[in-house]
Every structure is written in structure tokens, then in C-alpha cells.
Scaffold this motif. Structure first.
Motif, PDB file in Angstrom:
ATOM      1  N   LEU A   1      -7.636  -4.749   4.995  1.00  0.00           N
ATOM      2  CA  LEU A   1      -6.683  -4.126   4.077  1.00  0.00           C
ATOM      3  C   LEU A   1      -6.162  -5.139   3.059  1.00  0.00           C
ATOM      4  O   LEU A   1      -4.978  -5.459   2.998  1.00  0.00           O
ATOM      5  CB  LEU A   1      -5.530  -3.498   4.859  1.00  0.00           C
ATOM      6  CG  LEU A   1      -5.921  -2.324   5.763  1.00  0.00           C
ATOM      7  CD1 LEU A   1      -4.730  -1.865   6.588  1.00  0.00           C
ATOM      8  CD2 LEU A   1      -6.479  -1.162   4.939  1.00  0.00           C
ATOM      9  N   SER A   2      -7.072  -5.622   2.239  1.00  0.00           N
ATOM     10  CA  SER A   2      -6.721  -6.505   1.124  1.00  0.00           C
ATOM     11  C   SER A   2      -7.010  -5.759  -0.171  1.00  0.00           C
ATOM     12  O   SER A   2      -7.716  -4.742  -0.180  1.00  0.00           O
ATOM     13  CB  SER A   2      -7.543  -7.795   1.173  1.00  0.00           C
ATOM     14  OG  SER A   2      -8.920  -7.513   0.971  1.00  0.00           O
TER      15      SER A   2
ATOM     16  N   VAL B   1       0.943  -4.803   0.016  1.00  0.00           N
ATOM     17  CA  VAL B   1       2.095  -5.538   0.534  1.00  0.00           C
ATOM     18  C   VAL B   1       2.109  -5.427   2.055  1.00  0.00           C
ATOM     19  O   VAL B   1       2.118  -4.317   2.602  1.00  0.00           O
ATOM     20  CB  VAL B   1       3.417  -4.987  -0.048  1.00  0.00           C
ATOM     21  CG1 VAL B   1       4.601  -5.761   0.518  1.00  0.00           C
ATOM     22  CG2 VAL B   1       3.394  -5.058  -1.573  1.00  0.00           C
ATOM     23  N   ARG B   2       2.128  -6.570   2.730  1.00  0.00           N
ATOM     24  CA  ARG B   2       2.212  -6.611   4.196  1.00  0.00           C
ATOM     25  C   ARG B   2       3.591  -7.104   4.611  1.00  0.00           C
ATOM     26  O   ARG B   2       4.038  -8.161   4.170  1.00  0.00           O
ATOM     27  CB  ARG B   2       1.153  -7.551   4.773  1.00  0.00           C
ATOM     28  CG  ARG B   2      -0.265  -7.013   4.733  1.00  0.00           C
ATOM     29  CD  ARG B   2      -1.235  -8.031   5.311  1.00  0.00           C
ATOM     30  NE  ARG B   2      -2.596  -7.533   5.329  1.00  0.00           N
ATOM     31  CZ  ARG B   2      -3.161  -6.929   6.361  1.00  0.00           C
ATOM     32  NH1 ARG B   2      -2.463  -6.763   7.480  1.00  0.00           N
ATOM     33  NH2 ARG B   2      -4.405  -6.512   6.299  1.00  0.00           N
ATOM     34  N   ARG B   3       4.230  -6.317   5.463  1.00  0.00           N
ATOM     35  CA  ARG B   3       5.508  -6.730   6.026  1.00  0.00           C
ATOM     36  C   ARG B   3       5.533  -6.324   7.483  1.00  0.00           C
ATOM     37  O   ARG B   3       5.551  -5.131   7.802  1.00  0.00           O
ATOM     38  CB  ARG B   3       6.677  -6.097   5.272  1.00  0.00           C
ATOM     39  CG  ARG B   3       6.902  -6.692   3.892  1.00  0.00           C
ATOM     40  CD  ARG B   3       8.113  -6.097   3.200  1.00  0.00           C
ATOM     41  NE  ARG B   3       8.301  -6.656   1.872  1.00  0.00           N
ATOM     42  CZ  ARG B   3       9.207  -6.236   0.994  1.00  0.00           C
ATOM     43  NH1 ARG B   3      10.011  -5.237   1.328  1.00  0.00           N
ATOM     44  NH2 ARG B   3       9.306  -6.797  -0.193  1.00  0.00           N
TER      45      ARG B   3
ATOM     46  N   ILE C   1       0.023   0.099   0.345  1.00  0.00           N
ATOM     47  CA  ILE C   1      -1.021  -0.061  -0.666  1.00  0.00           C
ATOM     48  C   ILE C   1      -0.697   0.867  -1.831  1.00  0.00           C
ATOM     49  O   ILE C   1      -0.539   2.078  -1.644  1.00  0.00           O
ATOM     50  CB  ILE C   1      -2.406   0.273  -0.080  1.00  0.00           C
ATOM     51  CG1 ILE C   1      -2.676  -0.590   1.156  1.00  0.00           C
ATOM     52  CG2 ILE C   1      -3.501   0.087  -1.121  1.00  0.00           C
ATOM     53  CD1 ILE C   1      -3.844  -0.119   1.994  1.00  0.00           C
ATOM     54  N   PHE C   2      -0.599   0.302  -3.017  1.00  0.00           N
ATOM     55  CA  PHE C   2      -0.265   1.083  -4.207  1.00  0.00           C
ATOM     56  C   PHE C   2      -1.527   1.281  -5.038  1.00  0.00           C
ATOM     57  O   PHE C   2      -2.157   0.309  -5.468  1.00  0.00           O
ATOM     58  CB  PHE C   2       0.817   0.377  -5.019  1.00  0.00           C
ATOM     59  CG  PHE C   2       2.127   0.264  -4.295  1.00  0.00           C
ATOM     60  CD1 PHE C   2       3.115   1.222  -4.465  1.00  0.00           C
ATOM     61  CD2 PHE C   2       2.367  -0.788  -3.415  1.00  0.00           C
ATOM     62  CE1 PHE C   2       4.324   1.132  -3.788  1.00  0.00           C
ATOM     63  CE2 PHE C   2       3.575  -0.887  -2.733  1.00  0.00           C
ATOM     64  CZ  PHE C   2       4.553   0.075  -2.918  1.00  0.00           C
ATOM     65  N   VAL C   3      -1.878   2.551  -5.245  1.00  0.00           N
ATOM     66  CA  VAL C   3      -3.133   2.889  -5.909  1.00  0.00           C
ATOM     67  C   VAL C   3      -2.864   3.864  -7.049  1.00  0.00           C
ATOM     68  O   VAL C   3      -2.172   4.880  -6.859  1.00  0.00           O
ATOM     69  CB  VAL C   3      -4.136   3.530  -4.920  1.00  0.00           C
ATOM     70  CG1 VAL C   3      -5.461   3.830  -5.619  1.00  0.00           C
ATOM     71  CG2 VAL C   3      -4.356   2.624  -3.715  1.00  0.00           C
ATOM     72  N   LEU C   4      -3.414   3.569  -8.221  1.00  0.00           N
ATOM     73  CA  LEU C   4      -3.349   4.495  -9.345  1.00  0.00           C
ATOM     74  C   LEU C   4      -4.561   5.421  -9.254  1.00  0.00           C
ATOM     75  O   LEU C   4      -5.704   4.973  -9.362  1.00  0.00           O
ATOM     76  CB  LEU C   4      -3.355   3.734 -10.670  1.00  0.00           C
ATOM     77  CG  LEU C   4      -3.070   4.568 -11.921  1.00  0.00           C
ATOM     78  CD1 LEU C   4      -1.642   5.114 -11.895  1.00  0.00           C
ATOM     79  CD2 LEU C   4      -3.294   3.734 -13.184  1.00  0.00           C
ATOM     80  N   VAL C   5      -4.299   6.703  -9.023  1.00  0.00           N
ATOM     81  CA  VAL C   5      -5.361   7.700  -8.866  1.00  0.00           C
ATOM     82  C   VAL C   5      -5.483   8.479 -10.170  1.00  0.00           C
ATOM     83  O   VAL C   5      -4.482   8.965 -10.708  1.00  0.00           O
ATOM     84  CB  VAL C   5      -5.057   8.655  -7.696  1.00  0.00           C
ATOM     85  CG1 VAL C   5      -6.223   9.616  -7.474  1.00  0.00           C
ATOM     86  CG2 VAL C   5      -4.771   7.863  -6.416  1.00  0.00           C
ATOM     87  N   SER C   6      -6.715   8.605 -10.673  1.00  0.00           N
ATOM     88  CA  SER C   6      -6.937   9.239 -11.975  1.00  0.00           C
ATOM     89  C   SER C   6      -7.770  10.502 -11.839  1.00  0.00           C
ATOM     90  O   SER C   6      -8.661  10.590 -10.991  1.00  0.00           O
ATOM     91  CB  SER C   6      -7.649   8.272 -12.929  1.00  0.00           C
ATOM     92  OG  SER C   6      -6.912   7.084 -13.091  1.00  0.00           O
TER      93      SER C   6
END
Length: 228
Positions: free
Chosen positions: A159-160, A182-184, A190-195
Motif C-alpha cells: 500500500l504505497s 498516509v499511514r498512521r 489513500i487519496f485517489v482522484l477518480v475521473s
């Protein structure tokens, strides 16, 4: 023989006319019920926004998502105002001459607008549009579900940003653009721009997945968020 054929033709014509009228009534009743559902969704969401007492944009978008499941939720910082776009559908039994009837679907396209007033109260508005307005939203919803399935099936160590990008968009069609990972603790966001096709509409999604350890696979969640 002629009389028998005439009776058969008359019966077939009557059945066609009768079934057409029944189906028209059922279709209009279904359309009306969809509008009632849309209005109820807007009212319930509006009440939930007021109860939340939050000023955080992501938190407010989460409230709208929980109630509407709209694939596209945008935010206008100048008002402030959220707009959720979604197609709402319902099925009804279509009357046909073949025994058993048929299953027909009615779909209506809506935008749900939620505006916060200066006194911090919320107002809602439901607007109906043609199917072309909801087509990109529906497409984004389908692609977000696909991304959710792929992210849920990935190993925790994969998950990178680069590996998620390759998993979501192996053919480089640019339907997905992974913006950040972001790992916490034991949680990965995971932030993804979906088009949609041709990038006509874009929507940021936040995928959240708990990771129990190396190599494990845990179910993820997906929520549209105004900003990546």
C-alpha cells in the motif's frame, strides 16, 4: 375460422392496450416514489448536518455520503455549499402477455444542494436533471467500487503510492490518480482522484483500510471527499 381469427386479434389488441395503460401507471407511480425518496434523503441529510454541529468539510461530506451514497460530492467554498449528484432508481413489475411478467427500471437524476446559512442553519434543495448529468457520476461510482475492491485485495506492504497507482491503473488509462498515501498506526488512508471518461468530472475519494500486519488483507472503505 375468420370469426375465430378476428376474436384472437381483438383480444391481442385489447391486451396490448390494457397492458400499456397498466405499465404507464406503474411507471409514473415508480417515478413519483423515487422523487419522494429523493426529498426524504435531502430532508434527513439536512437534519443530520444540523445535528453534527461540525465545520470540518470532510466530516460534513461524510454525513452527506452516509445518507445519500452520492458518488460525486463537491464543495463551493464561496457559499459554503455542498452539491451531491446521484442517479436514483427503482424497479417495478412490467405487465406483459408472457406469463410471469417482466422487471422494468425507472431512473431519475438528481442534484442535492446543501447550503449553510450565516446563522449556521442548513437548507437543502433537490433538482432533477437529464440522464446525461448523472452519467459521469454513475461512472465514477462504478470506478470507485472497482478501486475499493483492488485496494482491499492488496497486501499491506504494497500500500504505497506507486504500487496502488499501478494496481488501479495498470493500462495507464488515467481513470485513477493516486494523490497521497498516509499511514498512521494500523490505518492507511489513500487519496485517489477518480475521473469519468474524458475527465469530464473528477472526484477525490478517501480509501481507508486497517492493516493487521504484513501480508494481511483487510476490507477497506471508500468515501468521496471534496479535496485530495
Amino acid at each position: 375460422m375468420t370469426v375465430v381469427l378476428s376474436l384472437i386479434v381483438s383480444w391481442l389488441w385489447y391486451r396490448h392496450w390494457h397492458d400499456g395503460n397498466v405499465n404507464s401507471q406503474r411507471r409514473e407511480q415508480t417515478r413519483a416514489s423515487i422523487l419522494e425518496r429523493a426529498q426524504a434523503t435531502a430532508n434527513n441529510t439536512n437534519s443530520a448536518l444540523a445535528r453534527s454541529g461540525s465545520t470540518d468539510t470532510d466530516a460534513l461530506a461524510d454525513v452527506i455520503w452516509r445518507h445519500s451514497k452520492a458518488p460525486v460530492i463537491t464543495y463551493d467554498t464561496s457559499r459554503p455549499e455542498f452539491t451531491a449528484t446521484a442517479a436514483v432508481s427503482a424497479h417495478y413489475d412490467e405487465k406483459v402477455m408472457i406469463p410471469g411478467g417482466g422487471n422494468a427500471e425507472v431512473s431519475r437524476c438528481f442534484t442535492f444542494t446543501y447550503t449553510q446559512r450565516p446563522n449556521e442553519t442548513w437548507t437543502s434543495k433537490v433538482s432533477e436533471w437529464g440522464d446525461d448529468v448523472c452519467r459521469p457520476s454513475t461512472q465514477i461510482g462504478g470506478r470507485a467500487r472497482l478501486a475499493l475492491t483492488r485496494i482491499s485485495s492488496m497486501n499491506a506492504e504494497d500500500l504505497s503510492l506507486t504500487r496502488v497507482q499501478n494496481a488501479l491503473d495498470p493500462t495507464r488509462r488515467r481513470s485513477f490518480d493516486v494523490k497521497n498515501v498516509v499511514r498512521r498506526g494500523g490505518i492507511v488512508r489513500i487519496f485517489v482522484l477518480v475521473s469519468s471518461s474524458g475527465a469530464e468530472v473528477e472526484q477525490c475519494y478517501r480509501f481507508t483500510r486497517r492493516v493487521s500486519g504484513s501480508g494481511t488483507q483487510d476490507t477497506a472503505t471508500a468515501v468521496p471527499t471534496p479535496f485530495c
